[in-house]
Motif scaffolding. Structure first.
Motif, mmCIF file in Angstrom:
data_model
loop_
_atom_site.group_PDB
_atom_site.id
_atom_site.type_symbol
_atom_site.label_atom_id
_atom_site.label_comp_id
_atom_site.label_asym_id
_atom_site.label_seq_id
_atom_site.Cartn_x
_atom_site.Cartn_y
_atom_site.Cartn_z
ATOM 1 N N THR A 155 106.588 -36.467 35.387
ATOM 2 C CA THR A 155 107.525 -37.519 35.782
ATOM 3 C C THR A 155 106.978 -38.412 36.882
ATOM 4 O O THR A 155 107.626 -39.397 37.254
ATOM 5 N N GLY A 156 105.809 -38.070 37.411
ATOM 6 C CA GLY A 156 105.247 -38.878 38.478
ATOM 7 C C GLY A 156 105.929 -38.677 39.811
ATOM 8 O O GLY A 156 106.249 -39.647 40.502
ATOM 9 N N GLY A 157 106.171 -37.423 40.177
ATOM 10 C CA GLY A 157 106.788 -37.146 41.484
ATOM 11 C C GLY A 157 107.979 -36.231 41.421
ATOM 12 O O GLY A 157 108.457 -35.778 42.457
ATOM 13 N N GLY A 158 108.485 -35.950 40.250
ATOM 14 C CA GLY A 158 109.627 -35.054 40.128
ATOM 15 C C GLY A 158 110.841 -35.752 39.564
ATOM 16 O O GLY A 158 111.023 -36.967 39.753
ATOM 17 N N PRO A 159 111.705 -35.016 38.860
ATOM 18 C CA PRO A 159 112.899 -35.619 38.274
ATOM 19 C C PRO A 159 113.908 -36.000 39.343
ATOM 20 O O PRO A 159 113.847 -35.527 40.482
ATOM 21 N N ARG A 160 114.856 -36.824 38.964
ATOM 22 C CA ARG A 160 115.884 -37.285 39.899
ATOM 23 C C ARG A 160 117.169 -36.477 39.784
ATOM 24 O O ARG A 160 118.165 -36.812 40.414
ATOM 25 N N ASP A 161 117.150 -35.438 39.014
ATOM 26 C CA ASP A 161 118.311 -34.569 38.852
ATOM 27 C C ASP A 161 117.996 -33.202 39.440
ATOM 28 O O ASP A 161 116.836 -32.855 39.663
ATOM 29 N N ASP A 162 119.064 -32.427 39.707
ATOM 30 C CA ASP A 162 118.864 -31.066 40.164
ATOM 31 C C ASP A 162 118.137 -30.265 39.092
ATOM 32 O O ASP A 162 118.327 -30.492 37.889
ATOM 33 N N VAL A 163 117.329 -29.314 39.533
ATOM 34 C CA VAL A 163 116.546 -28.495 38.627
ATOM 35 C C VAL A 163 116.708 -27.027 39.013
ATOM 36 O O VAL A 163 116.578 -26.669 40.190
ATOM 37 N N ALA A 164 117.006 -26.200 38.038
ATOM 38 C CA ALA A 164 117.046 -24.752 38.240
ATOM 39 C C ALA A 164 116.286 -24.089 37.098
ATOM 40 O O ALA A 164 116.489 -24.414 35.929
ATOM 41 N N LEU A 165 115.403 -23.174 37.457
ATOM 42 C CA LEU A 165 114.622 -22.405 36.496
ATOM 43 C C LEU A 165 114.752 -20.928 36.857
ATOM 44 O O LEU A 165 114.625 -20.558 38.024
ATOM 45 N N LEU A 166 114.978 -20.104 35.862
ATOM 46 C CA LEU A 166 115.109 -18.668 36.097
ATOM 47 C C LEU A 166 114.398 -17.935 34.969
ATOM 48 O O LEU A 166 114.678 -18.185 33.793
ATOM 49 N N VAL A 167 113.470 -17.063 35.336
ATOM 50 C CA VAL A 167 112.711 -16.273 34.371
ATOM 51 C C VAL A 167 113.106 -14.816 34.543
ATOM 52 O O VAL A 167 112.962 -14.257 35.636
ATOM 53 N N LEU A 168 113.599 -14.195 33.468
ATOM 54 C CA LEU A 168 114.043 -12.805 33.494
ATOM 55 C C LEU A 168 113.213 -11.995 32.515
ATOM 56 O O LEU A 168 112.985 -12.415 31.374
ATOM 57 N N SER A 169 112.777 -10.827 32.966
ATOM 58 C CA SER A 169 111.960 -9.958 32.119
ATOM 59 C C SER A 169 112.462 -8.539 32.238
ATOM 60 O O SER A 169 112.413 -7.937 33.325
ATOM 61 N N PRO A 170 113.000 -7.965 31.142
ATOM 62 C CA PRO A 170 113.489 -6.581 31.202
ATOM 63 C C PRO A 170 112.326 -5.607 31.368
ATOM 64 O O PRO A 170 111.378 -5.615 30.583
ATOM 65 N N ASP A 171 112.403 -4.778 32.388
ATOM 66 C CA ASP A 171 111.325 -3.850 32.679
ATOM 67 C C ASP A 171 111.535 -2.523 31.983
ATOM 68 O O ASP A 171 110.592 -1.835 31.615
ATOM 69 N N GLY A 172 112.786 -2.137 31.835
ATOM 70 C CA GLY A 172 113.087 -0.853 31.224
ATOM 71 C C GLY A 172 112.833 0.316 32.143
ATOM 72 O O GLY A 172 112.875 1.462 31.725
ATOM 73 N N ASP A 173 112.549 0.031 33.422
ATOM 74 C CA ASP A 173 112.268 1.104 34.386
ATOM 75 C C ASP A 173 113.186 0.919 35.589
ATOM 76 O O ASP A 173 112.903 0.141 36.494
ATOM 77 N N PRO A 174 114.320 1.612 35.634
ATOM 78 C CA PRO A 174 115.267 1.401 36.703
ATOM 79 C C PRO A 174 114.764 1.860 38.067
ATOM 80 O O PRO A 174 115.337 1.527 39.084
ATOM 81 N N ASP A 175 113.673 2.605 38.114
ATOM 82 C CA ASP A 175 113.152 3.085 39.400
ATOM 83 C C ASP A 175 112.287 2.036 40.082
ATOM 84 O O ASP A 175 111.881 2.216 41.228
ATOM 85 N N GLY A 176 111.941 0.965 39.365
ATOM 86 C CA GLY A 176 111.244 -0.152 40.011
ATOM 87 C C GLY A 176 109.765 -0.216 39.756
ATOM 88 O O GLY A 176 109.053 -0.998 40.370
ATOM 89 N N ALA A 177 109.200 0.623 38.893
ATOM 90 C CA ALA A 177 107.761 0.539 38.617
ATOM 91 C C ALA A 177 107.489 -0.661 37.724
ATOM 92 O O ALA A 177 108.054 -0.776 36.648
ATOM 93 N N HIS A 178 106.630 -1.532 38.154
ATOM 94 C CA HIS A 178 106.330 -2.743 37.378
ATOM 95 C C HIS A 178 105.379 -2.417 36.249
ATOM 96 O O HIS A 178 104.443 -1.645 36.389
ATOM 97 N N ARG A 179 105.635 -3.031 35.119
ATOM 98 C CA ARG A 179 104.735 -2.929 33.995
ATOM 99 C C ARG A 179 103.991 -4.230 33.841
ATOM 100 O O ARG A 179 104.508 -5.308 34.111
ATOM 101 N N THR A 180 102.796 -4.155 33.373
ATOM 102 C CA THR A 180 102.015 -5.381 33.142
ATOM 103 C C THR A 180 102.462 -6.053 31.859
ATOM 104 O O THR A 180 102.483 -5.443 30.800
ATOM 105 N N PRO A 181 102.880 -7.328 31.935
ATOM 106 C CA PRO A 181 103.310 -8.026 30.717
ATOM 107 C C PRO A 181 102.190 -8.120 29.704
ATOM 108 O O PRO A 181 101.040 -8.265 30.080
#
Length: 368
Positions: free
Chosen positions: A342-368
């Protein structure tokens, strides 16, 4: 969650740059040297009277007073040979110096007030829309928020990820309008969502709660015939199940990134929130299988409706596979690419959210 913020510029609360502090001293030295090498019938000395006002923009009252005093000494001592000033001339220069000291004092007080107000405003905005942690329950999170209005952290878009008794739930939405005028609606919707995460067993009931919240706010508005509406998409990752439930309320559908293949999730569209069409029991959510390495990208129309100089819309789905390997993260990579497009950024609000199910409730990260 990476939040893009705009730092205040000089004269808007930020400290003056180094060149601004050096400029009066450099100008003083240059003028004195120029007068020394110039024939006596040409005088540059009276240009020194302009230095105290310049110093007032970069120094406080004491620093400005020092510059004013130096100028008076240089102009008032005939042996120095800078200028042949009369008494009335010195009085004028002294008055300019005094006024400059007052300006510098007022500026410093104003800067201190601006910093205080900005600190309080940022704290209030962060209380409304705090950054999402890197992990919520069994879901890894990353994202970006950029308000269109300069100097603000919150606009008309919203996002949140919360864990409750029914799993991890997320919302991304876009309320009517943008900027500070929409912050009240954003706060109201987020409050209703957080209550629904804890109390409502069905994701559709959360959507209905948000719909009722906007209807109640519109009914209590002081503006006659006020209408509040918002688009939103709600997600739920139920515990122990490799699936995601999605309810769309007039919002652009999420994107699923599996490896380097991007697909638009086929979600049953629903009406926007605030129109009273969700009712007490909206249609059932869409259920889709997900894998631990999958990434679900939620976004607002500030991304897909951004245009380049030729009027072309930003091709988010086509760009995501290219940006997925960027080491800065998908959300940040999309923002950088969008700003370049856009040459500097859009003129509207922007929200981006990336969610990835880990399947590990104890918090161990898996490599995508």
């Amino acid at each position: 969650m990476r939040r893009v913020r705009e730092e205040p510029g000089w004269l808007r609360g930020a400290p003056p740059p180094r060149w601004a502090r050096l400029a009066p001293a450099v100008a003083l030295f240059v003028l004195v040297c120029a007068q020394r090498v110039t024939p006596g019938d040409v005088e540059f000395g009276y240009f020194l009277a302009g230095l105290p006002p310049v110093a007032a923009f970069a120094y406080g009252a004491a620093g400005t007073a020092v510059f004013a005093g130096v100028v008076l000494v240089l102009l008032g001592l005939p042996g120095i040979g800078i200028a042949h000033a009369r008494g009335s001339d010195l009085a004028t220069v002294a008055a300019i110096g005094l006024l400059s000291v007052v300006v510098a004092w007022v500026r410093k007080r104003r800067d201190a007030q601006l910093i205080s107000v900005r600190t309080v405003a940022e704290a209030a905005q962060l209380a409304v829309l705090p950054p999402v942690p890197e992990r919520v329950g069994q879901v890894r999170c990353s994202g970006l928020y950029r308000a269109a209005q300069r100097g603000t952290l919150v606009g008309g878009d919203l996002y949140d990820v919360r864990v409750g008794p029914f799993g991890v739930r997320a919302v991304v939405g876009d309320v009517q309008g943008h900027g500070l005028a929409a912050v009240g609606t954003v706060a109201s919707l987020l409050g209703a969502f957080r209550e629904g995460v804890l109390d409502d067993a069905e994701l559709t009931a959360v959507a209905a709660r948000l719909d009722r919240r906007l209807l109640a706010d519109a009914a209590g508005s002081a503006v006659e015939h006020a209408e509040l509406f918002a688009t939103a998409v709600l997600l739920e990752f139920p515990p122990g199940l490799d699936l995601v439930r999605i309810v769309s309320c007039g919002h652009p559908p999420p994107l699923l990134l599996r490896g380097f293949v991007v697909s638009e999730l086929d979600v049953e569209p629903g009406p926007p929130l605030g129109l009273g069409l969700a009712g007490p029991a909206p249609s059932q959510p869409t259920e889709l299988p997900v894998r631990p390495e999958d990434r679900v990208l939620l976004y607002t129309d500030g991304v897909t409706e951004a245009r380049d100089a030729a009027g072309n819309f930003y091709p988010l789905a086509a760009r995501v596979p290219v940006l997925a390997t960027d080491p800065v993260g998908l959300a940040q990579a999309v923002w950088r690419d969008l700003a370049s497009f856009t040459g500097g950024g859009p003129r509207d609000d922007v929200a981006l959210l990336v969610l990835s199910p880990d399947g590990d409730p104890d918090g161990a990260h898996r490599t995508p």
